[in-house]
Design an enzyme around this catalytic site. Structure first.
Site, PDB file in Angstrom:
ATOM      1  N   THR A 127      56.501  46.634  70.108  1.00 37.13           N
ATOM      2  CA  THR A 127      56.854  47.259  70.864  1.00 37.13           C
ATOM      3  C   THR A 127      55.542  46.551  72.140  1.00 37.13           C
ATOM      4  OG1 THR A 127      57.817  48.024  73.052  1.00 37.13           O
ATOM      5  CG2 THR A 127      56.302  49.372  71.384  1.00 37.13           C
ATOM      6  N   ASN A 128      55.787  46.453  73.727  1.00 35.15           N
ATOM      7  CA  ASN A 128      54.698  46.831  74.627  1.00 35.15           C
ATOM      8  C   ASN A 128      54.014  47.706  75.294  1.00 35.15           C
ATOM      9  OD1 ASN A 128      55.943  45.532  77.177  1.00 35.15           O
ATOM     10  ND2 ASN A 128      56.904  44.400  75.269  1.00 35.15           N
TER      11      ASN A 128
END
Ligand code: CTP
Length: 405
Positions: free
Chosen positions: A212-213
């Protein structure tokens, strides 16, 4: 935002939940509302008017016949001043009087003279609440356009469980804000369907791991709320865990593919799409169905990534009447890349921000952005809260669409 500068007449009637109304009133004031209070005699048996007077910084109305200003009739004056009338807690007795049109004390007289929207928060014993008489009175008030908050079920002051409990402040305030929006006819985005994406997508590696980020979803959620407050019908497609108000249709997704499907499904009937999500450009090519084991005989492992659909670009190709807003998160050459994305994705507007700095961008409350429009406008927004940015953005969209405010 919705409550700012609203004139709220708060009618307090005699129930044990009054002590919770004190807190409710403080929330209204904190949100910028102006509050004037009237109490029934039985209400004053539970809490003294002084509490409400000090907090509202205004005299509390108690008696129809104590007319202090010869030029005005106080209960009519309060009714005329009102933008929204709130009865909290509303006892079975006052609800019955309101349904029948009684005017036998300050509260009921002023309520009868009120033409503005009426918001009622009943709180009482469960048997009193469920009694046919009370239920019929509530129906009568609803038929006349009043909003009646559903009481909570739970532990009552009487010492047992039942329906009739005064609800949590947070829910009352949320329902009040929704009621104000739905009863305000002239909001600029009334009739508009807005689709907002938010958060960082999660690309599954196996059942317990994902890529993810740093996107928190704060901006997207704030945009959805700002659009809703301007009267739009909002659908929020979010990969974030953040909460969203009940009136915003919220679709929870994980991966870019799920987000794509949720947006594609709704795009045809959307008027405005705002893609604030940080969509992962690549997903995991082969998601493992069981937990991956540590590789014993190799120091490195690789995970094959496959390109995800570019949601915004695809919608840009499909676009008919829709107004498209994209985001560009860049570490360098902000303007150049933002302009490039604006053109390549057929956008009407792009919000560009610098990322990779600790004080703004991902996962903090503030940001600093530049809005570029397809007609070569450039609006620089100095560092401010994401909430403010959301309101400025929605106002700019309203302006671009030439909607009359
Ligand atoms: N976006 C999208 N689908 C993707 C990737 C991005 O819809 N697969 C949207 C984002 O929500 C954002 C805009 O496109 O509104 C720009 O995203 P960004 O990742 O900054 O741009 P990219 O086109 O992916 O270019 P790059 O990563 O090379 O900067």
């Amino acid at each position: 935002m919705m409550l700012k500068d609203k004139n709220i007449a708060l009618y307090v009637t005699g129930g044990i939940a009054i002590y919770k109304v004190v807190d409710f009133m403080r929330t209204l004031i904190k949100k910028g509302a102006k509050v004037r209070v009237a109490m029934t005699k039985s209400a004053t048996e539970f809490v003294t008017p002084l509490t409400f007077q000090i907090l509202s910084q205004h005299e509390v109305h108690l008696d129809t016949f104590s007319e202090k200003d010869p030029e005005h009739v106080a209960h009519v004056d309060l009714a005329d001043w009102t933008d929204i009338a709130v009865v909290a807690p509303a006892t079975a007795n006052t609800i019955a009087k309101m349904a029948a049109g009684f005017a036998d004390n300050f509260v009921t007289s002023s309520l009868l003279a009120t033409k503005q929207p009426l918001f009622i928060v009943p709180a009482m014993n469960t048997d009193m609440f469920n009694h046919e008489a009370t239920q019929e009175n509530i129906q009568t008030l609803k038929k006349r356009g009043a909003y009646v908050v559903e009481p909570d079920t739970g532990f009552l002051a009487e010492g047992y469980e039942g329906k009739g409990r005064y609800p949590e402040n947070e829910r009352i305030v949320e329902e009040l804000e929704q009621f104000i929006i739905s009863s305000t006819a002239d909001l600029p985005l009334k009739g508009y369907k807005i689709l907002v994406s938010a958060g960082g997508t999660k690309e599954r590696i196996d059942p317990v791991r994902y890529i993810t980020n740093d996107s928190s979803g704060k901006t997207g959620h704030a945009i959805a709320e700002a659009a809703y407050q301007k009267g739009a019908e909002v659908t929020l497609v979010t990969a974030s865990e953040l909460k969203a108000p009940q009136a915003i249709q919220t679709v929870r997704v994980d991966s870019a593919k799920e987000m794509y499907e949720a947006i594609d499904e709704r795009f045809a009937e959307t008027n405005i799409l705002i893609m604030s999500a940080a969509v992962s450009d690549y997903g995991v090519a082969h998601t493992a169905t069981s937990k991956m084991k540590k590789e014993r005989d190799s120091e490195t492992v690789s995970i094959e990534l496959a390109e995800n659909p570019d949601i915004l670009k695809t919608m840009g190709q499909k676009k008919e009447q829709q107004f498209l807003v994209g985001f560009a998160a860049e570490t360098d050459e902000l303007e150049k890349y933002a302009q490039k994305k604006l053109q390549e994705k057929h956008l009407d507007m792009i919000v560009a921000n610098e990322v990779g700095r600790a004080d703004r961008g991902f996962n903090v409350d503030d940001n600093q952005v530049i809005i570029f429009t397809s007609d070569h406008d450039k609006i620089e927004i100095p560092k401010t809260s994401k909430k403010n940015i959301a309101h400025i953005l929605i106002d700019k969209i309203v302006q671009e669409l030439e909607i009359e405010e």
